[in-house]
Write an enzyme that holds these catalytic residues in place. Structure first.
Site, PDB file in Angstrom:
ATOM      1  N   GLY A   5       0.844  -1.191   0.000  1.00  0.00           N
ATOM      2  CA  GLY A   5       0.000   0.000   0.000  1.00  0.00           C
ATOM      3  C   GLY A   5       0.878   1.239   0.000  1.00  0.00           C
ATOM      4  O   GLY A   5       1.040   1.922  -1.016  1.00  0.00           O
ATOM      5  N   ARG A   6       1.494   1.472   1.149  1.00  0.00           N
ATOM      6  CA  ARG A   6       2.366   2.635   1.338  1.00  0.00           C
ATOM      7  C   ARG A   6       3.441   2.733   0.248  1.00  0.00           C
ATOM      8  O   ARG A   6       3.703   3.811  -0.292  1.00  0.00           O
ATOM      9  CB  ARG A   6       3.055   2.502   2.700  1.00  0.00           C
ATOM     10  CG  ARG A   6       3.931   3.668   3.073  1.00  0.00           C
ATOM     11  CD  ARG A   6       4.810   3.306   4.282  1.00  0.00           C
ATOM     12  NE  ARG A   6       4.054   2.715   5.366  1.00  0.00           N
ATOM     13  CZ  ARG A   6       3.377   3.401   6.295  1.00  0.00           C
ATOM     14  NH1 ARG A   6       3.385   4.705   6.266  1.00  0.00           N
ATOM     15  NH2 ARG A   6       2.710   2.764   7.244  1.00  0.00           N
ATOM     16  N   TYR A  19      -1.771   7.218   3.402  1.00  0.00           N
ATOM     17  CA  TYR A  19      -2.253   7.449   4.770  1.00  0.00           C
ATOM     18  C   TYR A  19      -2.321   8.933   5.134  1.00  0.00           C
ATOM     19  O   TYR A  19      -2.136   9.306   6.283  1.00  0.00           O
ATOM     20  CB  TYR A  19      -1.418   6.649   5.787  1.00  0.00           C
ATOM     21  CG  TYR A  19      -1.383   5.173   5.462  1.00  0.00           C
ATOM     22  CD1 TYR A  19      -2.550   4.410   5.517  1.00  0.00           C
ATOM     23  CD2 TYR A  19      -0.209   4.548   5.058  1.00  0.00           C
ATOM     24  CE1 TYR A  19      -2.545   3.064   5.191  1.00  0.00           C
ATOM     25  CE2 TYR A  19      -0.195   3.188   4.726  1.00  0.00           C
ATOM     26  CZ  TYR A  19      -1.360   2.465   4.796  1.00  0.00           C
ATOM     27  OH  TYR A  19      -1.356   1.128   4.468  1.00  0.00           O
ATOM     28  N   ARG A  32      -0.807  11.939  10.763  1.00  0.00           N
ATOM     29  CA  ARG A  32       0.180  10.923  11.112  1.00  0.00           C
ATOM     30  C   ARG A  32       1.162  11.371  12.194  1.00  0.00           C
ATOM     31  O   ARG A  32       1.716  10.546  12.903  1.00  0.00           O
ATOM     32  CB  ARG A  32       0.918  10.416   9.871  1.00  0.00           C
ATOM     33  CG  ARG A  32      -0.013   9.590   8.967  1.00  0.00           C
ATOM     34  CD  ARG A  32       0.722   8.880   7.839  1.00  0.00           C
ATOM     35  NE  ARG A  32       1.554   7.806   8.313  1.00  0.00           N
ATOM     36  CZ  ARG A  32       2.882   7.832   8.337  1.00  0.00           C
ATOM     37  NH1 ARG A  32       3.531   8.888   7.895  1.00  0.00           N
ATOM     38  NH2 ARG A  32       3.554   6.808   8.800  1.00  0.00           N
ATOM     39  N   CYS A  60      -7.448  23.543  16.619  1.00  0.00           N
ATOM     40  CA  CYS A  60      -7.412  23.934  18.021  1.00  0.00           C
ATOM     41  C   CYS A  60      -6.853  22.801  18.878  1.00  0.00           C
ATOM     42  O   CYS A  60      -7.568  22.253  19.728  1.00  0.00           O
ATOM     43  CB  CYS A  60      -8.807  24.314  18.473  1.00  0.00           C
ATOM     44  SG  CYS A  60      -9.510  25.544  17.395  1.00  0.00           S
ATOM     45  N   TYR A  70       1.145   8.960  15.308  1.00  0.00           N
ATOM     46  CA  TYR A  70       2.333   8.086  15.459  1.00  0.00           C
ATOM     47  C   TYR A  70       3.647   8.856  15.603  1.00  0.00           C
ATOM     48  O   TYR A  70       4.707   8.243  15.549  1.00  0.00           O
ATOM     49  CB  TYR A  70       2.532   7.201  14.215  1.00  0.00           C
ATOM     50  CG  TYR A  70       1.348   6.576  13.558  1.00  0.00           C
ATOM     51  CD1 TYR A  70       0.626   5.563  14.183  1.00  0.00           C
ATOM     52  CD2 TYR A  70       0.984   6.936  12.258  1.00  0.00           C
ATOM     53  CE1 TYR A  70      -0.432   4.942  13.539  1.00  0.00           C
ATOM     54  CE2 TYR A  70      -0.067   6.309  11.605  1.00  0.00           C
ATOM     55  CZ  TYR A  70      -0.774   5.322  12.253  1.00  0.00           C
ATOM     56  OH  TYR A  70      -1.808   4.707  11.603  1.00  0.00           O
TER      57      TYR A  70
END
Ligand code: PLP
Length: 432
Positions: free
Chosen positions: A293-294, A391, A331, A362, A335
C-alpha cells in the site's frame, strides 16, 4: 537529493513533481493540495508486479492495499496496470466498483466486517474474502448460502513475528486484533471448520506482519511459518491450500537518512525462501499474493500548503503555521511520524533553520513535525511536505469542520483534478 525520485528543482528554483512546478500547482488549484504523480504510482506498481512475474514464474498477483490512498482515479490506474486491490470497507468496495474495477481481482479484508458489507462484497462478486474470525466464518457461510454464492475465502493468520516497527502498525503477533493465532491451535481449528463449510471455498491463507518495515528478514520468517502451516494442513487433513498472501508493509523513505531495501529485493529473497521451503516440505508452491500500500502511494505524493504566521519564541522554538494540518495529515499526532519538508518556492536554497510546522486546528499536538530542517519560511511561501501519498488523504478528517483539500494527479507535464476540493456546503451536506 529529495526522498522521492520524482522531485527536483527547476530553473526558477521551485520544487517540481513529475516535472511540474509545484508553485504553479498551488496557484492553479489552491492550498492545501494533495498532488499525486501518476507515473511514479505506475512505476511502483510495475516494480512489484514485474518482480512477482519474474520470481514466482507468473504464479502471483499484486493487490494494492487501497486503504493507503483510495479514490476512483487511483482504482482506474491500478486496474489499467492489471493489478488487484485489497479493500477493507463498503466504501472502498463501492469506490472500486464505481470506477469499473474488475471486482474478481479484489480481496475483501477487515477484522469486523458487517453483514451488510459481507452481502455487498458477495453481490459485487469480489475475488475472495479474507476471513478474520469464526463468528465471521459462520455469518459468511449463512449469507453466502442465502445468496447461492460460494465465495473463495482466505484466513487471516497471525504468524507470531516481531517486525520491528511502531506498535500501532504491528499486526503479526499473538496480541493483535487481527486473525487467528497459530501457537494456540486456533488457526488449525478454523481450517478444520472451513473445510467442512459447504458455502465457502477455503482457497488460501493470509498474513500481514505490519507496516513501514525495513528488514527483509521478518518477511522471510513469515513465509517459512505460513508454508509450514500449509504443509501441516496437508499432512493432517489432506487438504491443499492453493493460495498464500504475505501482505504488505514494505518500508519507504520518509527521511533523508532512511535507506529501505529496493522492493525487488524483498521479492527476490522471499521468493527464494518460498521455493526452498516448498521443496523441503514437499508441497506445491501456492499461488502468491502481496499487498503493498504505502510503498506504491506514499513516494508518489506530496502536500502543498501556504505558510501563514511565523512565530519565533526566543530560546524555545520557531513555529511555522500552515493552512492545513492534522485534518489532512494526522500521522504526526497519531504516530509521531516524521517527514521532510521544503519551501517549494525556495527549493534551491539551503535548509538553514530547524522549525516546528504547525497546523491550524485547536490542538497543540496539531503538528506536521518538530525540529524539521527548513529554508527560511515566511508568510505567503508555499510549503511542500514530501512522501505524503499514503495514509494522508485516506486518513483525512473534517476536524474543526475544515473542508478536505483537492487531489490533483500529474502525468507527462499535465495536471488534472481527481478529487474536488470540499466546500463549506459539503461540510453540512448530511446535516438535518
Ligand atoms: C495495511 C495493510 C496492507 C498494506 O500495508 P502497507 O504498509 O501500506 O504496505 C496490506 N495488507 C493488509 C491486510 C493491511 O492491513
Amino acid at each position: 537529493m529529495f526522498v522521492s525520485e520524482n522531485l527536483a528543482v527547476n530553473a526558477q528554483g521551485n520544487l517540481t513533481i513529475g516535472g511540474i512546478d509545484t508553485v504553479s500547482l498551488a496557484e492553479q488549484y489552491g492550498t492545501p493540495l494533495y498532488v499525486m504523480d501518476e507515473e511514479l504510482v505506475r512505476k511502483n506498481l510495475r516494480r512489484f508486479h514485474d518482480s512477482m512475474r519474474k520470481f514466482y514464474g507468473g504464479r502471483g498477483e499484486v493487490h494494492y492495499a487501497s486503504k493507503a490512498f483510495c479514490c476512483k482515479e487511483m482504482c482506474r490506474i491500478v486496474a489499467s496496470e492489471g493489478d488487484g486491490l485489497d479493500a477493507v470497507s463498503i466504501g472502498e468496495l463501492y469506490t472500486a466498483k464505481s470506477a469499473g474495477f474488475p471486482m474478481d481481482k479484489v480481496g475483501f479484508h477487515g477484522n469486523n466486517k458487517t453483514d451488510e458489507e459481507l452481502a455487498y462484497a458477495l453481490e459485487s462478486g469480489v475475488g475472495h474474502i479474507i476471513v478474520d474470525n469464526i463468528p465471521e466464518l459462520h455469518r459468511l457461510e449463512k449469507i453466502a448460502g442465502e445468496k447461492g454464492i460460494r465465495p473463495q475465502i482466505m484466513f487471516r493468520i497471525k504468524p507470531g513475528i516481531d517486525a520491528h516497527t511502531h506498535k500501532a502498525v504491528l499486526t503479526g503477533q499473538i496480541d493483535s486484533k487481527f486473525g487467528f493465532a497459530l501457537e494456540t491451535g486456533e488457526a488449525m481449528e478454523a481450517v478444520k471448520e472451513a473445510v467442512n463449510c459447504k458455502n465457502v471455498d477455503l482457497m488460501g491463507l493470509h498474513c500481514h506482519i505490519g507496516s513501514q518495515i525495513f528488514d527483509i528478514e521478518p518477511f522471510e520468517q513469515a513465509a517459512r511459518v505460513m508454508l509450514s502451516f500449509i504443509a501441516q494442513i496437508k499432512k493432517e487433513l489432506g487438504f491443499t491450500v492453493r493460495g498464500l498472501n504475505l501482505g504488505g508493509g514494505f518500508g519507504i523513505k520518509y527521511l533523508n537518512e532512511h535507506d529501505p531495501a529496493p522492493f525487488e529485493n524483498y521479492l527476490e529473497r522471499v521468493s527464494g525462501v518460498v521455493a526452498e521451503e516448498c521443496a523441503k516440505l514437499g508441497i506445491e508452491q501456492p499461488y502468491m499474493f502481496i499487498e503493498p500500500g504505502r510503498s506504491i502511494a506514499a513516494p508518489a505524493g506530496i502536500t502543498l500548503y501556504k505558510v501563514g504566521a511565523r512565530k519565533e519564541i526566543p530560546g524555545i522554538r520557531t513555529y511555522i503555521s500552515i493552512d492545513g494540518g492534522m485534518p489532512d495529515n494526522p500521522r504526526y499526532i497519531l504516530y509521531q511520524s516524521e517527514y521532510e519538508a521544503v519551501v517549494a518556492n525556495k527549493a534551491s536554497q539551503e535548509r538553514t533553520e530547524k522549525v516546528t510546522i504547525a497546523g491550524k486546528c485547536c490542538e497543540s499536538g496539531d503538528l506536521i513535525g518538530e525540529n524539521m530542517p527548513l529554508q527560511h519560511a515566511e508568510s505567503g511561501d508555499i510549503l511542500a511536505v514530501l512522501a505524503t501519498g499514503a495514509y494522508n488523504y485516506s486518513m483525512s478528517s473534517n476536524y474543526n469542520r475544515i473542508p478536505k483539500p483537492a487531489v490533483v494527479f500529474v502525468n507527462g507535464g499535465e495536471s488534472r483534478v481527481a478529487v474536488k476540493r470540499e466546500t463549506p456546503e459539503d461540510i453540512i451536506r448530511n446535516d438535518i
